[in-house]
Design a protein around this motif. Structure first.
Motif, PDB file in Angstrom:
ATOM      1  N   UNK A 287       1.124  -1.172   0.001  1.00  0.00           N
ATOM      2  CA  UNK A 287      -0.030  -0.101  -0.133  1.00  0.00           C
ATOM      3  C   UNK A 287       1.005   1.098  -0.293  1.00  0.00           C
ATOM      4  N   UNK A 288       1.767   1.466   0.793  1.00  0.00           N
ATOM      5  CA  UNK A 288       2.498   2.192   0.849  1.00  0.00           C
ATOM      6  C   UNK A 288       4.161   2.913   0.096  1.00  0.00           C
ATOM      7  N   UNK A 289       4.327   1.387  -0.573  1.00  0.00           N
ATOM      8  CA  UNK A 289       5.448   1.543  -1.451  1.00  0.00           C
ATOM      9  C   UNK A 289       5.362   1.617  -2.097  1.00  0.00           C
ATOM     10  N   UNK A 290       4.588   0.285  -3.181  1.00  0.00           N
ATOM     11  CA  UNK A 290       3.981   0.084  -4.653  1.00  0.00           C
ATOM     12  C   UNK A 290       3.061   0.843  -5.104  1.00  0.00           C
ATOM     13  N   UNK A 291       2.280   1.485  -3.815  1.00  0.00           N
ATOM     14  CA  UNK A 291       0.901   2.495  -4.031  1.00  0.00           C
ATOM     15  C   UNK A 291      -0.350   2.054  -4.294  1.00  0.00           C
ATOM     16  N   UNK A 292      -0.484   0.775  -3.929  1.00  0.00           N
ATOM     17  CA  UNK A 292      -1.650  -0.448  -3.827  1.00  0.00           C
ATOM     18  C   UNK A 292      -2.197  -0.217  -3.321  1.00  0.00           C
ATOM     19  N   UNK A 293      -3.696  -0.055  -2.645  1.00  0.00           N
ATOM     20  CA  UNK A 293      -5.227   0.260  -2.344  1.00  0.00           C
ATOM     21  C   UNK A 293      -5.459  -1.704  -2.220  1.00  0.00           C
ATOM     22  N   UNK A 294      -4.906  -2.511  -1.580  1.00  0.00           N
ATOM     23  CA  UNK A 294      -4.725  -4.304  -1.046  1.00  0.00           C
ATOM     24  C   UNK A 294      -5.581  -4.508   0.517  1.00  0.00           C
ATOM     25  N   UNK A 295      -6.662  -4.997   0.891  1.00  0.00           N
ATOM     26  CA  UNK A 295      -7.107  -5.132   1.946  1.00  0.00           C
ATOM     27  C   UNK A 295      -6.764  -5.929   2.110  1.00  0.00           C
ATOM     28  N   UNK A 296      -6.627  -6.986   3.325  1.00  0.00           N
ATOM     29  CA  UNK A 296      -5.661  -8.729   3.566  1.00  0.00           C
ATOM     30  C   UNK A 296      -6.484  -9.449   3.443  1.00  0.00           C
ATOM     31  N   UNK A 297      -7.832  -9.438   3.232  1.00  0.00           N
ATOM     32  CA  UNK A 297      -8.136 -10.743   2.389  1.00  0.00           C
ATOM     33  C   UNK A 297      -8.026 -10.937   1.199  1.00  0.00           C
ATOM     34  N   UNK A 298      -7.299 -10.380   0.471  1.00  0.00           N
ATOM     35  CA  UNK A 298      -7.208 -10.241  -1.303  1.00  0.00           C
ATOM     36  C   UNK A 298      -5.751 -10.500  -1.024  1.00  0.00           C
ATOM     37  N   UNK A 299      -4.716 -10.997  -0.236  1.00  0.00           N
ATOM     38  CA  UNK A 299      -3.276 -11.554   0.319  1.00  0.00           C
ATOM     39  C   UNK A 299      -3.362 -13.572   0.417  1.00  0.00           C
ATOM     40  N   UNK A 300      -2.696 -13.583  -0.737  1.00  0.00           N
ATOM     41  CA  UNK A 300      -2.654 -15.227  -0.137  1.00  0.00           C
ATOM     42  C   UNK A 300      -0.870 -15.036   0.185  1.00  0.00           C
ATOM     43  N   UNK A 301      -1.155 -16.041   1.394  1.00  0.00           N
ATOM     44  CA  UNK A 301       0.315 -15.956   1.925  1.00  0.00           C
ATOM     45  C   UNK A 301       0.584 -17.645   2.046  1.00  0.00           C
TER      46      UNK A 301
END
Length: 308
Positions: A164-178
């Motif tokens: 969100x802060x370095x790459x400037x994308x608006x992503x929520x926790x639920x959109x991550x795949x760990x």
């Protein structure tokens, strides 16, 4: 002196590169105390953020990137790694490679050491410091031990902060795949990306097997009442190229092909797909989902238009 070549200029009687083109950098190692030239050159202007590269940490990263071509392990820090997949605003799937740079296991901070875009492009995460990367992360570990910035202990929070802060994308926790316990081989496997939109400029033949533009769109609204989100013309236009193995799936309610996503499809040839596009209505063109990997289209699947 004669005529200067492209990217050259005359400085105090010496022919050198134009600063806009960047300086040529050569890399050497040592073998039996003798200097050994490492194949290839690097131009200093190849990096858009020159100030970030022109630091101790930046030079460390640049040299490592060159040495990795010559057998250095493709991971900056040893220990456990976490692979994080996330969606980019253009629709492609990108991924981060997380490591613990100082302390391993419980109590160790996490960092993003590198990330990959949807086309397979490798990018190194360079810490914003004038010193070395290990000095920088050592200080962050000390601050965390003192109770500051405890989010650095949580891989999800570290990933979100970078995205969100370095790459400037608006992503929520639920959109991550760990993926915990990931290996560098997992990271270097190019991610699959899924797009949805309208196809135009479908061209068959050289220099590609086939190619097209996709005007990406968004589907908005509650389930069962979604609609096509209007976009500015060509704002989200993306270029794709296909291969001989690309699959084309068209909606065919009465077709013999099995179900997929709750809809019956028939598999079409490239020629049939091109003809289908040419006959489609200009006012309500067909909607497609595109599956791509490494910049090449794996599958094109027609979608039901919510406004049909």
């Amino acid at each position: 002196v004669g005529q200067l070549g492209s990217g050259q200029k005359l400085v105090d009687g010496w022919i050198t590169e134009d600063p806009e083109a960047g300086k040529t950098l050569l890399f050497f190692s040592y073998e039996n105390a003798a200097p050994m030239f490492l194949d290839g050159v690097h131009f200093s202007a190849e990096n858009s953020d020159e100030e970030k590269w022109d630091t101790v940490a930046g030079w460390e990263t640049l040299i490592r990137s060159r040495l990795e071509w010559h057998g250095l392990p493709h991971e900056t820090y040893e220990g456990e790694h976490i692979l994080v997949k996330f969606p980019f605003h253009t629709g492609e799937t990108c991924q981060l490679f997380l490591s613990q740079p100082v302390r391993k296991g419980d109590g160790g901070i996490w960092c993003v050491e590198r990330w990959m875009d949807g086309g397979g492009g490798l990018n190194y995460a360079i810490p914003e410091t004038e010193g070395s990367a290990l000095e920088y992360y050592g200080e962050l570990q000390k601050q965390c031990d003192e109770g500051q910035d405890l989010y650095r202990l949580e891989p999800t929070q570290v990933a979100l902060d970078y995205i969100n802060n370095t790459l400037g994308q608006d992503v929520l926790p639920g959109q991550l795949g760990l993926q915990r316990g990931a290996a560098i081989e997992d990271f270097e496997e190019m991610p699959e990306s899924r797009y949805i939109g309208f196809i135009s400029e479908f061209k068959d033949g050289k220099p590609y097997i086939f190619s097209f533009d996709l005007n990406s769109i968004e589907l908005v609204g509650p389930p069962g009442a979604v609609s096509v989100q209007k976009q500015e013309p060509n704002r989200y236009l993306q270029f794709f190229q296909g291969t001989d193995s690309t699959r084309f799936l068209l909606i065919d309610p009465a077709g013999p092909i099995g179900r997929k996503d709750g809809i019956r499809f028939r598999e079409a040839t490239k020629e049939e797909f091109k003809t289908y596009l040419e006959k489609a209505s200009d006012s309500k063109p067909p909607l497609f989902k595109v599956l791509a990997k490494g910049g090449f289209v794996q599958e094109i699947q027609e979608q039901l238009r919510p406004d049909a």
